[in-house]
Design a protein around this motif. Sequence first.
Motif, PDB file in Angstrom:
ATOM      1  N   PHE A   1     -18.743   3.356  13.963  1.00  0.00           N
ATOM      2  CA  PHE A   1     -19.761   4.248  14.471  1.00  0.00           C
ATOM      3  C   PHE A   1     -20.667   4.784  14.186  1.00  0.00           C
ATOM      4  CE2 PHE A   1     -17.374   7.897  14.234  1.00  0.00           C
ATOM      5  CZ  PHE A   1     -18.039   8.891  14.798  1.00  0.00           C
TER       6      PHE A   1
ATOM      7  N   ILE B   1     -24.191   7.351  13.590  1.00  0.00           N
ATOM      8  CA  ILE B   1     -25.605   7.884  14.618  1.00  0.00           C
ATOM      9  C   ILE B   1     -26.636   8.483  14.029  1.00  0.00           C
ATOM     10  CG2 ILE B   1     -26.276  10.235  15.593  1.00  0.00           C
ATOM     11  CD1 ILE B   1     -23.195  10.942  15.863  1.00  0.00           C
ATOM     12  N   VAL B   2     -27.718   7.262  14.920  1.00  0.00           N
ATOM     13  CA  VAL B   2     -29.453   7.156  14.364  1.00  0.00           C
ATOM     14  C   VAL B   2     -30.288   7.931  14.698  1.00  0.00           C
ATOM     15  CG1 VAL B   2     -27.929   5.123  12.961  1.00  0.00           C
ATOM     16  CG2 VAL B   2     -29.563   4.756  15.151  1.00  0.00           C
TER      17      VAL B   2
ATOM     18  N   LYS C   1     -21.900   2.541   7.094  1.00  0.00           N
ATOM     19  CA  LYS C   1     -21.066   3.393   7.954  1.00  0.00           C
ATOM     20  C   LYS C   1     -20.775   2.470   9.656  1.00  0.00           C
ATOM     21  CE  LYS C   1     -21.743   8.250   8.515  1.00  0.00           C
ATOM     22  NZ  LYS C   1     -22.357   9.867   8.583  1.00  0.00           N
TER      23      LYS C   1
ATOM     24  N   LEU D   1     -26.876  14.542  12.875  1.00  0.00           N
ATOM     25  CA  LEU D   1     -26.830  12.709  13.291  1.00  0.00           C
ATOM     26  C   LEU D   1     -25.070  12.452  12.531  1.00  0.00           C
ATOM     27  CD1 LEU D   1     -29.529  11.026  11.506  1.00  0.00           C
ATOM     28  CD2 LEU D   1     -29.507  11.495  13.784  1.00  0.00           C
ATOM     29  N   GLU D   2     -24.414  14.159  12.667  1.00  0.00           N
ATOM     30  CA  GLU D   2     -23.176  13.851  12.611  1.00  0.00           C
ATOM     31  C   GLU D   2     -22.463  14.334  14.011  1.00  0.00           C
ATOM     32  OE1 GLU D   2     -21.108  15.549   9.674  1.00  0.00           O
ATOM     33  OE2 GLU D   2     -22.217  14.168   7.744  1.00  0.00           O
ATOM     34  N   PRO D   3     -21.456  13.765  14.251  1.00  0.00           N
ATOM     35  CA  PRO D   3     -20.746  14.175  15.409  1.00  0.00           C
ATOM     36  C   PRO D   3     -20.025  15.880  15.336  1.00  0.00           C
ATOM     37  CG  PRO D   3     -19.556  12.578  14.107  1.00  0.00           C
ATOM     38  CD  PRO D   3     -20.553  12.605  14.115  1.00  0.00           C
ATOM     39  N   ALA D   4     -19.891  16.419  16.628  1.00  0.00           N
ATOM     40  CA  ALA D   4     -19.446  17.655  16.350  1.00  0.00           C
ATOM     41  C   ALA D   4     -17.929  17.383  16.186  1.00  0.00           C
ATOM     42  CB  ALA D   4     -19.142  17.807  17.825  1.00  0.00           C
TER      43      ALA D   4
ATOM     44  N   GLN E   1     -18.828  11.049  19.787  1.00  0.00           N
ATOM     45  CA  GLN E   1     -18.108  10.171  18.410  1.00  0.00           C
ATOM     46  C   GLN E   1     -17.600   9.266  19.442  1.00  0.00           C
ATOM     47  OE1 GLN E   1     -15.048  11.377  15.924  1.00  0.00           O
ATOM     48  NE2 GLN E   1     -15.560  13.738  16.906  1.00  0.00           N
TER      49      GLN E   1
END
Lengths: 400, 154
Positions: free
Chosen positions: B65, B67-68, B59, A217-220, B100
């Motif tokens: 942003f 991410i879920v 967050k 769930l983390e971006p690259a 992102q």
Amino acid sequence: MYYQPGEATAYESMRYLTTKVPFGWLMRSVHCWSAHLMIISLVAHMFSTMMLKAYRPPRELTWVTGYIMFALTLGFGFSGYLLPWNKLAFFATSVGTDLVKSVPVAGDWLLHVLRGGPDVTANTLYRFFALHVVILPLLFVGLIGIHLLFVQRQGMAPPIGQKVAPRGMKFFPSFALRDLLLWLFCFMILLVLAVFLPYGPGIPGMEWELGEKANPLEPAFPGIKPEWYFLWEYQLLKEFPPHLLGLEGPQLCLLVVTLLLGIWAIIPWLDRQAARNEPSPSFSDFGWGAIVFLTFLTLKAWDIGGLQPVDSPASIKVISRTCAWWTLGLGAVIVAVRWVVYKHRWFIFTGAALLHVALHGLLGLSYLTAGAIAGLLAVIAVVTRVLAARRVKATVGASP
Amino acid sequence: MRSETDQKPTRRSFLDLLLGVSVVAWLGSVLYPVFRYLKPLPQSGPVGPTRLTATELTKLEKDGFVIVPFSGKRVLVVQNAAHQLLALDAKCTHEGCTVQYLAGESVIWCACHNARFDLDGRVLSGPPPRPLPRYTAERQEDGGVVIVGERTSA
Ligand code: FES
């Protein structure tokens, strides 16, 4: 022995191994170093076989088994990469496996089989673990057996133009002792590297700091890159536009790479001159062309000469130019040495690869446009050359 | 001698056909289970509207942003400069990296091959061949955020 695959254990067991287990760091370092050195030596072995045309009949299948083993070795690298379950591993595997979805018809099935589901998860980890420690080793052992059997049966390839290879020494004790000495020497180099550079030489794509644990769930993160031997492919993926010739960029990229690798696999059958035990400068040139092509992409992937921020269009221009100059320099050395020392007079492929680099890096054409121009010119040059040779042969044949 | 082409079916050709069919059937019965075995079953998880947890909300406030997980996918929820909520698939359409939000440029960025998307998911630069699918995210009365589902129309 300490490693436990699994979402909650893989990373943790690796950290335990490198921080707590006595000499665990050393074992890991030796493992990583030998993996990289193995690939380096295989690349060297493959290119030297290529240049010496040791693949001539009857040794075509030796080339093919070697080729498959090289692919398996890259498979070892790729599957082993995921096992520590750190951030880098996660994204490298996501991108690397995603490419198979571009395979026509079977793509989706392949992707699911490879990942154990639609995404990279713990299931992928189990599958890659099985690949890395069971499936690939079994295949590899079988193939290396065949490869060595061929070498043993057929002997070393004699230099072009000669009938038999020069006789070697007696196996025991002379050769065995010499082999042992070489082995010891390599082992010492490996140990020295492993002890003094436990996390690799610090070149991007050749370091193995454990880093942070993977989190889907983390971006690259910025600056993410694969291992050095996949950098060219990574850069190539970047160079393809979203759509071209009615295909999606990644599909076309996969197609081009498959074609090139396919040609590489069947070289022993393509090289008719070497098969007749005559020098085949065109194929040496093809090998050198491949080196130029791979070098430029790899340098570019390293962002050599980049400005801050590295990904800005201005910086990318500078990177292309800098890497082009480096590659052209290398190319000039290659051409000069071949011209003077080896008396080669066949430079179409190397020339085309260098022209490609120059058009793209110095004149600013897009990578693919430059490639298309250089490729077209190369084809024209090869055809003219072959026709001219035919004509010469015909006149020589006709005259009494 | 008769020519090969206008031959009537003979016992031999019939047996050949039978052999061929049974070889194919045999291969099929051996390979089919293997093919099915290798491809895992789809994983079932919660589907339908998903509410962001407290940590995810913090967050979102902090980074702009988050991410879920949503119905087996990863969804990027963005709060833009105008405090609007936007939701897009977090999986890059190029090679599947996780994207992102860059608040400074107000774009969505994929670090893997340097691709940029606008906040509607359209490709601005880089190699991805398709736009990012969009989702609907709604702000609730109590300040919570709920991802409702995938948007079908553009
Ligand atoms: S994976 Fe996103 S740009 Fe390649």
